[in-house]
Design a protein around this motif. Structure first.
Motif, mmCIF file in Angstrom:
data_model
loop_
_atom_site.group_PDB
_atom_site.id
_atom_site.type_symbol
_atom_site.label_atom_id
_atom_site.label_comp_id
_atom_site.label_asym_id
_atom_site.label_seq_id
_atom_site.Cartn_x
_atom_site.Cartn_y
_atom_site.Cartn_z
ATOM 1 N N GLU A 1 51.700 35.915 53.790
ATOM 2 C CA GLU A 1 50.307 35.437 54.679
ATOM 3 C C GLU A 1 49.236 36.195 53.602
ATOM 4 O O GLU A 1 48.011 34.994 53.343
ATOM 5 N N ILE A 2 49.375 37.618 52.361
ATOM 6 C CA ILE A 2 47.834 37.032 51.953
ATOM 7 C C ILE A 2 48.532 36.449 50.527
ATOM 8 O O ILE A 2 47.589 36.421 50.471
ATOM 9 N N ALA A 3 49.584 35.949 50.281
ATOM 10 C CA ALA A 3 50.320 35.047 49.162
ATOM 11 C C ALA A 3 49.901 33.932 48.974
ATOM 12 O O ALA A 3 49.103 32.988 48.700
ATOM 13 N N THR B 1 32.392 39.463 56.797
ATOM 14 C CA THR B 1 34.594 39.474 56.384
ATOM 15 C C THR B 1 34.928 37.862 56.378
ATOM 16 O O THR B 1 35.515 37.853 54.659
ATOM 17 N N ILE B 2 34.925 37.296 57.486
ATOM 18 C CA ILE B 2 35.836 36.154 57.301
ATOM 19 C C ILE B 2 34.975 35.352 56.229
ATOM 20 O O ILE B 2 35.433 34.544 55.458
ATOM 21 N N ILE B 3 33.817 35.234 56.757
ATOM 22 C CA ILE B 3 33.428 33.807 55.716
ATOM 23 C C ILE B 3 33.217 34.266 54.332
ATOM 24 O O ILE B 3 33.487 33.985 53.291
ATOM 25 N N HIS B 4 32.883 35.932 53.720
ATOM 26 C CA HIS B 4 33.326 35.967 52.846
ATOM 27 C C HIS B 4 34.298 35.948 51.571
ATOM 28 O O HIS B 4 34.893 35.617 50.615
ATOM 29 N N GLY B 5 35.715 35.407 52.611
ATOM 30 C CA GLY B 5 37.094 34.935 52.400
ATOM 31 C C GLY B 5 37.935 36.079 52.655
ATOM 32 O O GLY B 5 39.136 35.780 52.293
ATOM 33 N N GLY B 6 37.864 36.567 53.791
ATOM 34 C CA GLY B 6 38.951 37.710 54.491
ATOM 35 C C GLY B 6 39.926 37.132 55.949
ATOM 36 O O GLY B 6 39.081 35.327 55.839
ATOM 37 N N ALA C 1 45.604 33.451 48.835
ATOM 38 C CA ALA C 1 45.363 33.218 48.782
ATOM 39 C C ALA C 1 45.258 32.137 46.975
ATOM 40 O O ALA C 1 44.853 31.404 46.565
ATOM 41 N N ALA C 2 46.291 31.267 47.639
ATOM 42 C CA ALA C 2 47.420 29.539 46.960
ATOM 43 C C ALA C 2 46.278 28.948 47.984
ATOM 44 O O ALA C 2 45.605 28.181 47.209
ATOM 45 N N ILE C 3 46.313 28.879 49.127
ATOM 46 C CA ILE C 3 44.770 28.014 49.733
ATOM 47 C C ILE C 3 43.918 28.087 49.190
ATOM 48 O O ILE C 3 42.928 27.295 49.066
ATOM 49 N N ALA C 4 43.262 29.588 49.021
ATOM 50 C CA ALA C 4 41.943 29.675 48.647
ATOM 51 C C ALA C 4 41.483 29.543 46.904
ATOM 52 O O ALA C 4 40.734 28.651 46.988
ATOM 53 N N ARG C 5 43.042 29.167 45.721
ATOM 54 C CA ARG C 5 42.767 28.378 44.738
ATOM 55 C C ARG C 5 42.654 27.029 44.984
ATOM 56 O O ARG C 5 43.017 26.642 43.980
ATOM 57 N N GLY C 6 43.127 26.964 46.373
ATOM 58 C CA GLY C 6 42.821 24.586 46.129
ATOM 59 C C GLY C 6 44.396 24.658 45.926
ATOM 60 O O GLY C 6 44.446 23.043 45.660
ATOM 61 N N GLU C 7 45.845 25.271 45.463
ATOM 62 C CA GLU C 7 46.825 25.031 45.239
ATOM 63 C C GLU C 7 47.953 24.180 46.159
ATOM 64 O O GLU C 7 48.690 23.712 46.640
ATOM 65 N N ARG C 8 47.054 24.138 47.852
ATOM 66 C CA ARG C 8 48.070 24.033 49.233
ATOM 67 C C ARG C 8 47.006 23.481 49.555
ATOM 68 O O ARG C 8 45.846 24.701 49.945
ATOM 69 N N ALA C 9 47.011 23.035 51.500
ATOM 70 C CA ALA C 9 46.404 23.062 52.781
ATOM 71 C C ALA C 9 47.202 24.811 53.347
ATOM 72 O O ALA C 9 47.626 24.789 53.176
ATOM 73 N N ASP C 10 45.562 24.747 54.193
ATOM 74 C CA ASP C 10 45.849 25.435 56.056
ATOM 75 C C ASP C 10 46.452 24.220 56.406
ATOM 76 O O ASP C 10 46.302 23.580 56.681
ATOM 77 N N GLU C 11 47.908 25.632 56.847
ATOM 78 C CA GLU C 11 48.086 24.702 58.149
ATOM 79 C C GLU C 11 47.234 24.722 59.411
ATOM 80 O O GLU C 11 47.147 24.459 59.969
ATOM 81 N N HIS C 12 46.652 25.464 59.403
ATOM 82 C CA HIS C 12 45.662 25.938 60.591
ATOM 83 C C HIS C 12 44.509 25.441 60.665
ATOM 84 O O HIS C 12 43.537 24.958 60.949
ATOM 85 N N GLY C 13 44.064 24.571 59.217
ATOM 86 C CA GLY C 13 42.504 23.873 58.952
ATOM 87 C C GLY C 13 41.762 24.781 58.388
ATOM 88 O O GLY C 13 40.636 22.910 58.481
ATOM 89 N N ARG C 14 41.559 25.250 58.107
ATOM 90 C CA ARG C 14 40.310 26.611 57.431
ATOM 91 C C ARG C 14 40.093 25.522 55.944
ATOM 92 O O ARG C 14 40.536 25.211 55.316
ATOM 93 N N THR C 15 38.790 25.542 55.917
ATOM 94 C CA THR C 15 38.770 24.476 54.230
ATOM 95 C C THR C 15 38.280 24.939 53.167
ATOM 96 O O THR C 15 37.575 25.042 52.413
ATOM 97 N N HIS C 16 37.215 26.150 53.743
ATOM 98 C CA HIS C 16 36.802 27.091 53.090
ATOM 99 C C HIS C 16 37.036 28.645 52.800
ATOM 100 O O HIS C 16 36.897 28.932 54.004
ATOM 101 N N TRP C 17 36.820 28.359 51.423
ATOM 102 C CA TRP C 17 37.454 29.668 51.359
ATOM 103 C C TRP C 17 36.537 30.882 49.757
ATOM 104 O O TRP C 17 36.361 29.322 49.116
ATOM 105 N N GLU C 18 36.353 31.641 50.067
ATOM 106 C CA GLU C 18 34.789 31.207 49.311
ATOM 107 C C GLU C 18 35.356 32.003 48.002
ATOM 108 O O GLU C 18 35.296 31.468 46.886
#
Length: 459
Positions: free
Chosen positions: A347-349, A260-265, A352-369
């Motif tokens: 948080e959902i918004a 669930t997480i690996i696929h973007g949750g 989504a912005a992080i997954a689209r590459g519009e901003r960096a994740d403050e927690h350091g997650r880089t993989h968003w399907e």
């Protein structure tokens, strides 16, 4: 078996693979199993049936470039260099021969998992069966064992002691449910009784950070191998290591799964906010979730992820139990879960912005399907201890060693009975590295016993 079996195996999880390998090599084998319900009650049967195989033929067919050296590098990276180098190399080297043997000789319908990649594995190297559930593995192995003329399965019965003389192991003591005991002569014993996750005192002593979490493993994992081995002078190590999981359904009591997480949750706490990089690994997330208010959280996903997780029987069980709640948007999901609506919507918004590459994740997650879209779902999860990863130290032949690193003649260990390759704590656990030591060390032990008995006969 009037003079005793060539090999006694304690534990009908990965030990069944050891029994089949030993019988294939011409040995007589007795399997002693404490639970009559082992087909549904041991850790192998509760697993997602993932077997790492570095350099397997399935990888070659898929164009995946892998090798034992790459696997060892991944193990060392995940454990920050804490894993036992000898054992890491041993298991990496046997991983591909093991999965191919399980398919060709044992008949497991294995295939390479290519629809997603678990955290820590640099390439797809986990192999599994249809349904991706360990119960199918155990059912298959148990059928093969009961059909084999050179293997006897004794269940329920507990191996409570290993006897030794000047030449090493010479017998075992088996206790039956009515309390009676029997001594059985043998020159080789494989301890495959898992670890000590069901012993609350040992867990509190060695794993205090997870001692209050749900235990999601066999009730027979009581530290038998530790007690037996230590009596014979065995060395132990990595007793603070374990596999945890941050995604057990609170409602269903079964595994939601990290796919669930690996696929973007993503996972939020009761405040509706994420609190870390979920893709670091599900094992370390158990303790992190346990430390959150209420020791619980919610995995947020969408319809696409829901469909992508259907290959997992565990996930389908969670769905069948009605543990998922659905809504058309973030506000509706907040209402369905009881989470703070403003925080969850934000948080959902943000995700989504992080997954689209519009901003960096403050927690350091880089993989968003991809960003979530469409109807949303959530499932409440609690942390769990799945199995311990510390135990008896073994060499490259799965032989238990003493404090001077000398093999104890005739004594072998596999799976949770042996110290594994996860380093210390929970963060070093790589997906599939529970079944790999369970099956890989059992496989190696069978070969070592066959060579030892052949050598003794020749001399």
């Amino acid at each position: 078996m009037s003079d005793g079996p060539d090999l006694v195996v304690a534990g009908a999880g990965g030990g069944l693979a050891g029994a089949l390998r030993a019988a294939e090599l011409g040995l007589s084998v007795l399997v002693v199993e404490a639970s009559e319900h082992f087909r549904r009650g041991n850790n192998t049967s509760m697993s997602t049936a993932m077997f790492p195989g570095a350099g397997s033929r399935w990888q070659t067919d898929e164009g995946v470039d892998d090798s034992p050296e790459k696997f060892v590098a991944d193990i060392m990276a995940k454990t920050h260099g804490q894993a036992d180098p000898r054992l890491a190399r041993t298991l990496a080297e046997v991983s591909a021969p093991l999965v191919e043997w399980l398919a060709d000789s044992v008949g497991l319908p294995l295939s390479l998992v290519t629809d997603f990649n678990y955290p820590g594995h640099s390439v797809p190297r986990c192999h599994t069966i249809p349904g991706r559930h360990g119960s199918g593995v155990i059912d298959h192995l148990a059928r093969r064992v009961t059909e084999h003329e050179n293997i006897e399965l004794l269940a329920p019965a507990r191996l409570v002691d290993v006897l030794s003389d000047v030449d090493g192991v010479c017998g075992v003591v088996v206790r039956y449910p009515d309390g009676t005991e029997e001594e059985i002569p043998t020159r080789a014993v494989l301890l495959a009784t898992n670890g000590f996750g069901a012993d609350a005192d040992l867990v509190a002593q060695h794993l205090p950070e997870i001692s209050g979490a749900l235990y999601q493993g066999s009730d027979q994992s009581l530290g038998d191998a530790l007690r037996i081995g230590e009596k014979l002078g065995a060395a132990t190590g990595f007793l603070d290591a374990y596999q945890g999981h941050g995604a057990v359904s609170a409602a269903a009591g079964t595994l939601v799964g990290w796919a669930t997480i690996i696929h973007g949750g993503f996972l939020v706490g009761l405040d509706g906010r994420r609190f870390g990089n979920e893709t670091r690994g599900y094992s370390e997330y158990a303790a992190e979730l346990a430390a959150r208010p209420g020791s619980t959280g919610w995995i947020v996903l969408d319809e696409a992820i829901f469909e992508q997780c259907q290959p997992f029987q565990d996930f389908r069980d969670v769905v069948s139990a009605g543990a998922l709640v659905w809504a058309d948007d973030a506000r509706g999901l907040a209402s369905a879960t009881g989470l703070p609506p403003d925080a969850l919507e934000a948080e959902i918004a943000t995700a989504a912005a992080i997954a689209r590459g519009e901003r960096a994740d403050e927690h350091g997650r880089t993989h968003w399907e991809r960003p979530l879209s469409g109807r949303l779902a959530a499932v409440r999860v609690v942390p769990a201890l799945f199995h311990t990863q510390g135990g008896l130290l073994v060499d490259e032949h799965a032989a238990v060693v003493d404090h001077d690193d000398r093999p104890i003649p005739g004594l072998y260990a596999a799976g949770g009975a042996a110290a594994s390759i996860s380093g210390h704590g929970a963060a070093g656990y790589l997906p599939g590295n529970g079944l790999l030591p369970a099956f890989g060390l059992a496989y190696l032990a069978a070969g070592a016993v066959a060579r030892r008995l052949t050598s003794n006969t020749a001399s």
